[in-house]
Design an enzyme around this catalytic site. Structure first.
Site, PDB file in Angstrom:
ATOM      1  N   GLU A 306       0.848  -1.211   0.000  1.00  0.00           N
ATOM      2  CA  GLU A 306       0.000   0.000   0.000  1.00  0.00           C
ATOM      3  C   GLU A 306       0.876   1.252   0.000  1.00  0.00           C
ATOM      4  OE1 GLU A 306      -2.942  -0.753  -0.723  1.00  0.00           O
ATOM      5  OE2 GLU A 306      -2.753  -2.858  -0.149  1.00  0.00           O
ATOM      6  N   HIS A 309       2.209   1.999  -3.449  1.00  0.00           N
ATOM      7  CA  HIS A 309       1.184   2.553  -4.340  1.00  0.00           C
ATOM      8  C   HIS A 309       1.227   4.086  -4.370  1.00  0.00           C
ATOM      9  CE1 HIS A 309      -1.247  -0.493  -6.183  1.00  0.00           C
ATOM     10  NE2 HIS A 309      -1.729  -1.017  -5.076  1.00  0.00           N
ATOM     11  N   GLU A 328      -1.184  -2.480 -10.263  1.00  0.00           N
ATOM     12  CA  GLU A 328      -1.126  -3.650  -9.379  1.00  0.00           C
ATOM     13  C   GLU A 328       0.055  -4.576  -9.701  1.00  0.00           C
ATOM     14  OE1 GLU A 328      -2.480  -3.498  -6.751  1.00  0.00           O
ATOM     15  OE2 GLU A 328      -4.175  -2.136  -7.057  1.00  0.00           O
TER      16      GLU A 328
HETATM   17  N1  0A1 Z   1      -6.041  -1.552  -4.536  1.00  0.00           N
HETATM   18  C1  0A1 Z   1      -6.023  -2.433  -3.416  1.00  0.00           C
HETATM   19  C2  0A1 Z   1      -6.947  -3.583  -3.500  1.00  0.00           C
HETATM   20  C3  0A1 Z   1      -8.390  -3.334  -3.356  1.00  0.00           C
HETATM   21  C4  0A1 Z   1      -9.203  -3.408  -4.464  1.00  0.00           C
HETATM   22  C5  0A1 Z   1     -10.571  -3.291  -4.356  1.00  0.00           C
HETATM   23  C6  0A1 Z   1     -11.082  -3.100  -3.109  1.00  0.00           C
HETATM   24  O1  0A1 Z   1     -12.443  -3.025  -2.941  1.00  0.00           O
HETATM   25  C7  0A1 Z   1     -13.258  -3.366  -3.986  1.00  0.00           C
HETATM   26  C8  0A1 Z   1     -10.292  -2.994  -1.991  1.00  0.00           C
HETATM   27  C9  0A1 Z   1      -8.925  -3.099  -2.132  1.00  0.00           C
HETATM   28  C10 0A1 Z   1      -4.643  -3.055  -3.353  1.00  0.00           C
HETATM   29  O2  0A1 Z   1      -4.128  -3.486  -4.373  1.00  0.00           O
HETATM   30  O3  0A1 Z   1      -4.107  -3.145  -2.277  1.00  0.00           O
HETATM   31 ZN    ZN Z   2      -2.443  -2.940  -4.945  1.00  0.00          ZN
END
Ligand code: 0A1
Ligand code: ZN
Length: 881
Positions: A306, A309, A328
């Site tokens: 996180e 990101h 991702e």
């Molecule tokens: N972006 C976050 C993952 C994530 C994706 C969708 C969510 O709710 C629908 C919640 C988290 C990650 O890659 O950590």
């Molecule tokens: Zn992620």
């Protein structure tokens, strides 16, 4: 719930937004059942839009609209139109900037899908990725609309003393009626999926970090009061991640404050909202007595993910959701590197590949196969997949391998510099890599659009006279839904050579200076490479470090595998040899079981294990991986028709036979490494626990009085969760007289710790012991089971359907019916999590006819259920296709 005709969204239909939203001023009057949202949006027609449309359509779902004003004037009902999913303003201004004020209310408590604003215990929190912001207010909910957010939260002071949002706290004050307010401002323009707010009775632990340029950042972790003693590891992980990103990628944090909030109800692992990460408690909370070593490692990995990101995702974000792997795949690659650097690189790589091969390869070979950049979806939440994340990371890793560490870093620097503050595509990422390195990656780009796992056939021909070894490689990618006859990919194949004494043999290729290791770049369907100057035929160590996500097809004898297991200097391939060796032994036994033959253990594996056990090892975690038999899911992936019972029986037979033959070694190793060092998390202590517990598992298969008292003693004396869980698992998965008593004792001890009780559910649900299905049905009625809590659902329904092949695939179909019942019940509350549960049925084609029919029938039953969600509908119907 499902539209009569769910709509498919296509990548090819992308067009730029018709309007831009420069600024967003949000005001929340928070209440658990009634929250009023006032949004002031500063908009402008997008000069780049070619669309003749003069209307402004905002997305919105489950909203109660209270009023709309345009530039200070209230709009009357004829000036806009509302549907279940949108709000359209007729005659929206075409020139200059205008302000739209929208007032609506929402009910967080009724939101059991956990998208948008929802309640978790006593707090209110948000989840906006991918399309949750439209459940908060009407908006252009797409990642290429980037705005500056100012957020004011108003709430009762006792119920919600802590009020958080993105960016910096700018003002706060008191109101009549025991209420208060706080305003936050985020100086960085961002897409609305990165918006977050949290309100609740939270305690905060604080620390600081000084960045490489000398700025001081305040770090805060918010949790419920009873969890304050479980945050130290998360905080340390955050500081490690911040330092690592500076050192390895030259990336510094940009705000003055970094906040993490842990919530008990969360659909995924965690979320990278700008300056205000929201985490599943599972990836924050850890104390030596409540969390295992692997929990500690996962926490550090997810905290890192996180945090990383902030650059790969937030500063540079995705143009549209088809580009999800842009952030991702890249960020998973970064977190894998980070975890490898923090602990054992070898172990981390093996764990990642093991998971990829057991699960992503199955996805890639089944009806839900899709490229890492999908081309169509009905529900984007269904595309947070192993393919987008894990295979996406492998694709980035291949770029790293092809360009080298320095070249890759140059490419990253250019990417961040070129696209800071933009919403871009996977193509932009590859272009930055090309431009920074002067390389043409046109063919490499096919990895982004082509689904399926390529197969590599390798052949070698040695000519003693010329001393030449000719290596011939052929690639082929199987058909996947909608894709046939695929062109060849650009595949980096890292190799090394061993001479007959097991020493390194240098590689001489194309007149270049001899090297110990080289990367063959395979770009044709068939290609040969000639290695020269070889006095004898060497053994080739193929695909070192698993340099590409492919399946290598080649026959190796057990002797050759035993040789590689002893001598390969590549840690990954050495482990790979152990897996293949054990895999072949087990495969032969599976055939024996199917033919009704008596089982005997092939002595080759005993010899190989004896050799391993007689050596001295520095990295005990790595050593224990060499001693671990391949997972049942990996063994299943190697069979034409999966025979869950034979796989299980054969694997258990090998485990028990090895325990019988090597009992003295296992016992010695156990004793040498059984120490009281709870609370120590250095590689040494973790490795000692790991090898000891590997030995305990072998020994417990003996089911002797001695082995039973060994596990019981460990259970009773355990002062850390790693040892407690390992011994309980040994007890639960064997005929142990104290089984029930230990399970009850464990429950009593930990009933107030949700994450530990999740383990208690998962351990029982994944037990291979007879009677497990009845136990799972009982557990569904347990007072601690809660269908509204995703972690609990995953620990019972998820563990049973995804980690218990023997019982889930029971011949009578009881496991399938159970899962369908749970999916249908869960779908009414939380379609996203329900849809994930369906994937346990997706691989139906891999089983025998009888099971195929049973699995298909329950998938059909799910599809035919009235008002099933689009999430579940898409997964179930595509699984059947
Ligand atoms: N972006 C976050 C993952 C994530 C994706 C969708 C969510 O709710 C629908 C919640 C988290 C990650 O890659 O950590
Ligand atoms: Zn992620």
């Amino acid at each position: 719930m499902r539209d009569a005709n769910p709509q498919t969204i296509y990548l090819k239909d992308y067009s730029v937004p018709e309007y831009l939203i420069h600024e967003v001023d949000l005001n929340f009057d928070l209440g658990e059942e009634h929250t009023v949202v006032v949004a002031r949006l500063t908009l402008q027609r997008n000069p780049q839009s070619q669309s003749p449309n003069q209307e402004l359509t905002l997305m919105g779902e489950d909203l109660n609209l209270l009023g709309v004003e345009l530039d200070g004037t209230a709009l009357h009902a004829q000036q806009y139109v509302q549907t279940d999913t949108s709000l359209t303003i007729h005659q929206a201004p075409q020139d200059g900037i205008f302000v739209l004020k929208i007032e609506n209310s929402i009910n967080p408590k009724a939101n059991t899908a956990f998208e948008g604003l929802y309640q978790s215990s006593t707090m209110l929190c948000t989840q906006c990725e991918a399309e949750g912001f439209r459940k908060i207010t009407y908006f252009l909910d797409r990642p290429d609309v980037m705005s500056r957010f100012k957020t004011t939260l108003v709430a009762d002071k006792d119920k919600y003393p802590v009020l958080l949002s993105n960016g910096n706290k700018v003002e706060q004050g008191e109101l009549a009626g025991n209420r208060h307010w706080v305003s936050w401002e985020d100086p960085f323009a961002k897409p609305c999926y990165l918006f977050a707010l949290v309100a609740g009775q939270l305690e905060c632990i604080e620390d600081r970090f000084v960045t490489m340029s000398g700025r001081e950042i305040s770090l805060q972790i918010y949790v419920e009061a009873h969890d304050v003693d479980k945050c130290d590891h998360a905080m340390q992980s955050l500081k490690n991640a911040m330092r690592w990103d500076e050192e390895v990628y030259g990336r510094e944090y940009d705000l003055d404050l970094y906040m993490i909030v842990a919530v008990g109800h969360f659909n995924m692992g965690a979320m990278e909202n700008k300056g205000l990460n929201i985490f599943n408690t599972k990836f924050v909370l850890a104390r030596p007595d409540t969390a295992t070593d692997s929990d500690y490692e996962h926490i550090e990995g997810v905290i890192g993910h996180e945090y990383f990101h902030n650059w790969s995702g937030n500063r540079v974000t995705c143009r549209d959701w088809f580009q999800l792997s842009l952030k991702e795949g890249f960020t998973v690659f970064r977190d894998q590197q980070f975890s490898g650097d923090r602990a054992s690189k070898a172990v981390k790589r093996i764990e990642d590949v093991n998971m990829l091969r057991a699960r992503q390869f199955a996805e890639d070979a089944g009806p839900l196969a899709h490229p890492i950049r999908p081309e169509a979806y009905i529900e984007i939440n269904n595309f947070y997949t192993l393919t987008v994340y894990e295979k996406g990371a492998e694709v980035v890793r291949m770029l790293h391998t092809l360009l080298g560490g320095e070249g890759f870093r140059k490419g990253c620097d250019l990417y961040f510099q070129r696209h800071d503050g933009q919403a871009v595509t996977c193509d932009d990422f590859v272009s930055a890599m090309e431009d920074a390195n002067g390389r043409d990656l046109t063919q490499f780009r096919r990895w982004y659009s082509q689904a399926g796992t390529p197969q590599l056939n390798v052949e070698q021909h040695y000519d003693a006279e010329s001393g030449q070894l000719e290596l011939t490689l052929r690639q082929h990618c199987p058909d996947t839904p909608g894709q046939t006859d695929k062109p060849p990919l650009h595949i980096p194949v890292k190799i090394g050579l061993l001479n007959s004494r097991g020493q390194v043999e240098l590689i001489k290729l194309d007149g270049r200076p001899p090297v110990e290791e080289t990367v063959l770049e395979l770009t044709e369907a068939e290609q040969s490479f000639a290695l020269s100057g070889l006095a004898e035929q060497p053994t080739v160590s193929w695909l070192r470090g698993f340099s590409a996500p492919v399946i290598v097809k080649m026959q190796r004898s057990l002797e050759e595998l035993a040789f590689l297991l002893s001598y390969d200097s590549d840690t990954f391939n050495r482990w790979e040899a152990s897996q293949q060796l054990a895999g072949q032994v087990i495969a032969d036994l599976i055939a024996d079981i199917q033919q009704g033959r008596e089982l005997t253990l092939n002595p080759v594996i005993v010899e190989a294990y004896t050799k391993l056990l007689e050596q001295q090892w520095d990295d005990l975690s790595y050593f224990s991986l060499l001693l671990a038999l391949p997972d049942e899911s990996y063994l299943a992936s190697q069979m034409d028709v999966i025979d869950v019972d034979a796989i299980h029986q054969a694997r258990e037979f090998v485990k028990k036979s090895l325990a019988e033959r090597l009992q003295a070694h296992f016992l010695r190793l156990y004793r040498e490494n059984h120490r009281e060092e709870s609370g120590q998390f250095d590689a040494g202590a973790i490795g000692r626990r790991r090898i000891k517990n590997t030995c305990l598992h072998y020994l417990s298969t003996l089911e002797t009085g001695d082995s039973q008292s060994l596990s019981l003693r460990q259970f009773e004396g355990a002062a850390n969760m790693t040892d407690q869980m390992a011994s309980l698992s040994a007890i639960v998965n064997s005929r142990h007289p104290a089984k029930q008593a230990c399970l009850e004792q464990f429950y009593r001890q930990w009933q107030d710790e949700d994450l530990v009780i999740d383990k208690w559910f998962a351990l029982q649900a994944s037990s291979h012991w007879p009677g497990t299905f009845a136990k799972v049905q009982q557990l569904l009625q347990h007072s601690a089971f809660d269908m509204k809590n995703p972690n609990r659902v995953r620990s019972l329904v998820g563990a049973f359907s995804q980690a218990n092949p023997v019982h889930f695939h029971a011949r009578d179909g009881s496991g399938y019916h159970f899962l369908a019942d749970q999916v249908i019940a869960l779908d009414k509350l939380n379609p996203q999590v329900a849809s994930r549960m369906v994937t346990a049925l997706t691989q139906w084609r891999r089983y025998d006819d009888e099971r195929q029919q049973l699995m298909k029938a329950v998938l059909q039953r799910i599809i035919d259920t009235e008002a099933i969600s689009t999430d579940v509908f898409e997964t179930a119907s595509k699984s059947l296709a």
